[in-house]
Design an enzyme around this catalytic site. Structure first.
Site, PDB file in Angstrom:
ATOM      1  N   ILE A  31     -79.875 -36.867  10.273  1.00 22.19           N
ATOM      2  CA  ILE A  31     -80.123 -38.105  11.292  1.00 22.19           C
ATOM      3  C   ILE A  31     -80.175 -37.990  12.653  1.00 22.19           C
ATOM      4  O   ILE A  31     -80.929 -38.430  13.692  1.00 22.19           O
ATOM      5  CB  ILE A  31     -79.508 -39.331  10.798  1.00 22.19           C
ATOM      6  CG1 ILE A  31     -80.239 -40.554  10.748  1.00 22.19           C
ATOM      7  CG2 ILE A  31     -78.103 -39.191  11.097  1.00 22.19           C
ATOM      8  CD1 ILE A  31     -79.540 -41.518  10.150  1.00 22.19           C
ATOM      9  N   GLY A  93     -64.427 -30.148  13.260  1.00 19.39           N
ATOM     10  CA  GLY A  93     -65.053 -31.070  13.723  1.00 19.39           C
ATOM     11  C   GLY A  93     -66.159 -31.717  12.488  1.00 19.39           C
ATOM     12  O   GLY A  93     -67.110 -32.453  12.713  1.00 19.39           O
ATOM     13  N   GLN A  94     -65.187 -31.613  11.384  1.00 18.04           N
ATOM     14  CA  GLN A  94     -66.279 -32.100  10.016  1.00 18.04           C
ATOM     15  C   GLN A  94     -66.072 -33.703  10.196  1.00 18.04           C
ATOM     16  O   GLN A  94     -64.974 -34.243  10.187  1.00 18.04           O
ATOM     17  CB  GLN A  94     -65.323 -31.881   8.839  1.00 18.04           C
ATOM     18  CG  GLN A  94     -66.238 -32.349   7.538  1.00 18.04           C
ATOM     19  CD  GLN A  94     -65.746 -31.690   6.357  1.00 18.04           C
ATOM     20  OE1 GLN A  94     -64.689 -31.061   6.390  1.00 18.04           O
ATOM     21  NE2 GLN A  94     -66.200 -32.157   5.198  1.00 18.04           N
ATOM     22  N   HIS A 100     -70.922 -29.812   3.267  1.00 15.11           N
ATOM     23  CA  HIS A 100     -72.370 -29.616   3.722  1.00 15.11           C
ATOM     24  C   HIS A 100     -72.701 -28.605   4.595  1.00 15.11           C
ATOM     25  O   HIS A 100     -72.037 -28.139   5.318  1.00 15.11           O
ATOM     26  CB  HIS A 100     -72.914 -30.888   4.433  1.00 15.11           C
ATOM     27  CG  HIS A 100     -72.077 -31.489   5.544  1.00 15.11           C
ATOM     28  ND1 HIS A 100     -70.612 -32.265   5.482  1.00 15.11           N
ATOM     29  CD2 HIS A 100     -72.116 -31.423   6.759  1.00 15.11           C
ATOM     30  CE1 HIS A 100     -70.216 -32.503   6.422  1.00 15.11           C
ATOM     31  NE2 HIS A 100     -71.139 -31.986   7.336  1.00 15.11           N
ATOM     32  N   LEU A 101     -73.716 -27.814   4.332  1.00 19.31           N
ATOM     33  CA  LEU A 101     -74.237 -26.619   5.136  1.00 19.31           C
ATOM     34  C   LEU A 101     -75.414 -27.097   6.126  1.00 19.31           C
ATOM     35  O   LEU A 101     -76.199 -27.694   5.599  1.00 19.31           O
ATOM     36  CB  LEU A 101     -74.680 -25.623   4.142  1.00 19.31           C
ATOM     37  CG  LEU A 101     -75.189 -24.342   4.736  1.00 19.31           C
ATOM     38  CD1 LEU A 101     -74.298 -23.441   5.496  1.00 19.31           C
ATOM     39  CD2 LEU A 101     -75.891 -23.519   3.478  1.00 19.31           C
ATOM     40  N   HIS A 102     -75.092 -26.802   7.331  1.00 23.84           N
ATOM     41  CA  HIS A 102     -76.135 -27.208   8.463  1.00 23.84           C
ATOM     42  C   HIS A 102     -76.819 -25.775   8.558  1.00 23.84           C
ATOM     43  O   HIS A 102     -76.484 -24.841   8.546  1.00 23.84           O
ATOM     44  CB  HIS A 102     -75.090 -27.440   9.648  1.00 23.84           C
ATOM     45  CG  HIS A 102     -74.476 -28.457   9.751  1.00 23.84           C
ATOM     46  ND1 HIS A 102     -74.942 -29.716  10.393  1.00 23.84           N
ATOM     47  CD2 HIS A 102     -73.310 -28.853   9.600  1.00 23.84           C
ATOM     48  CE1 HIS A 102     -73.940 -30.499  10.634  1.00 23.84           C
ATOM     49  NE2 HIS A 102     -72.984 -29.889   9.887  1.00 23.84           N
TER      50      HIS A 102
HETATM   51  P1  AMP Z   1     -70.277 -32.709  10.431  1.00 23.72           P
HETATM   52  O1  AMP Z   1     -69.869 -33.043  11.696  1.00 23.72           O
HETATM   53  O2  AMP Z   1     -70.546 -31.196  10.069  1.00 23.72           O
HETATM   54  O3  AMP Z   1     -69.498 -33.571   9.314  1.00 23.72           O
HETATM   55  O4  AMP Z   1     -71.787 -33.227  10.250  1.00 23.72           O
HETATM   56  C1  AMP Z   1     -72.148 -34.386   9.821  1.00 23.72           C
HETATM   57  C2  AMP Z   1     -73.641 -34.734   9.976  1.00 23.72           C
HETATM   58  O5  AMP Z   1     -74.123 -35.618   9.033  1.00 23.72           O
HETATM   59  C3  AMP Z   1     -73.878 -35.073  11.327  1.00 23.72           C
HETATM   60  O6  AMP Z   1     -74.607 -33.778  12.047  1.00 23.72           O
HETATM   61  C4  AMP Z   1     -74.634 -36.275  11.111  1.00 23.72           C
HETATM   62  O7  AMP Z   1     -75.864 -36.419  12.163  1.00 23.72           O
HETATM   63  C5  AMP Z   1     -75.085 -36.297   9.745  1.00 23.72           C
HETATM   64  N1  AMP Z   1     -75.492 -37.604   9.183  1.00 23.72           N
HETATM   65  C6  AMP Z   1     -74.718 -38.502   8.988  1.00 23.72           C
HETATM   66  N2  AMP Z   1     -75.136 -39.441   8.415  1.00 23.72           N
HETATM   67  C7  AMP Z   1     -76.428 -39.131   8.112  1.00 23.72           C
HETATM   68  C8  AMP Z   1     -77.471 -39.814   7.073  1.00 23.72           C
HETATM   69  N3  AMP Z   1     -77.442 -40.794   6.638  1.00 23.72           N
HETATM   70  N4  AMP Z   1     -78.536 -38.920   7.027  1.00 23.72           N
HETATM   71  C9  AMP Z   1     -78.638 -37.775   7.532  1.00 23.72           C
HETATM   72  N5  AMP Z   1     -77.676 -36.864   8.229  1.00 23.72           N
HETATM   73  C10 AMP Z   1     -76.593 -37.714   8.471  1.00 23.72           C
END
Ligand code: AMP
Length: 116
Positions: A31, A93-94, A100-102
């Protein structure tokens, strides 16, 4: 386990376009994209992170990487390259406590993706 946004997405309680779905894994666009391509690949199984995963989840986690590879191919960023990132816990930083895998690409990336 406490509820979180990704569990809501898995339960289809939050509207979301999936770019990949099977019985075990989902992928959708982040997002708040950090690059032209920013996709999240998540397991449907409630796994908090790599630190808490069970040994038996190894095949599932491996499959997340294969799906990231395939999405990167479909989005035509394989040749130029991309970054795969998994944050683990507070110091990693999670933000969302669901594994989740970016998949981040479409631009030349430096070392710092969202530093503190
Ligand atoms: P992390 O910081 O590795 O936990 O990544 C969490 C990620 O989830 C961040 O990059 C957010 O932008 C993303 N995120 C949070 N809420 C949503 C959502 N509703 N749809 C898509 N991505 C999201």
């Amino acid at each position: 386990m406490e509820d979180n946004i990704f569990l809501k997405i898995i339960r289809k309680e939050v509207p979301k376009d999936f770019i990949y779905e099977d019985d075990e894994i989902l992928a959708f666009y982040d997002i708040h994209p950090l690059a032209p391509v920013h996709v999240l690949i998540i397991p449907k199984k409630p796994i908090i992170n790599i630190a808490t995963m069970e040994d038996e989840d190894a095949v599932l986690v491996g499959k997340m990487f294969l799906i990231a590879r395939n999405i990167a191919r479909d989005l035509n960023i394989s040749e130029k390259g991309y970054k795969l990132l998994i944050r683990v816990g507070r110091d990693g930083g999670q933000e969302v406590p669901h594994l989740h895998l970016h998949l981040i690409g479409g631009v030349r990336l430096g070392d710092n993706i969202r530093p503190e």
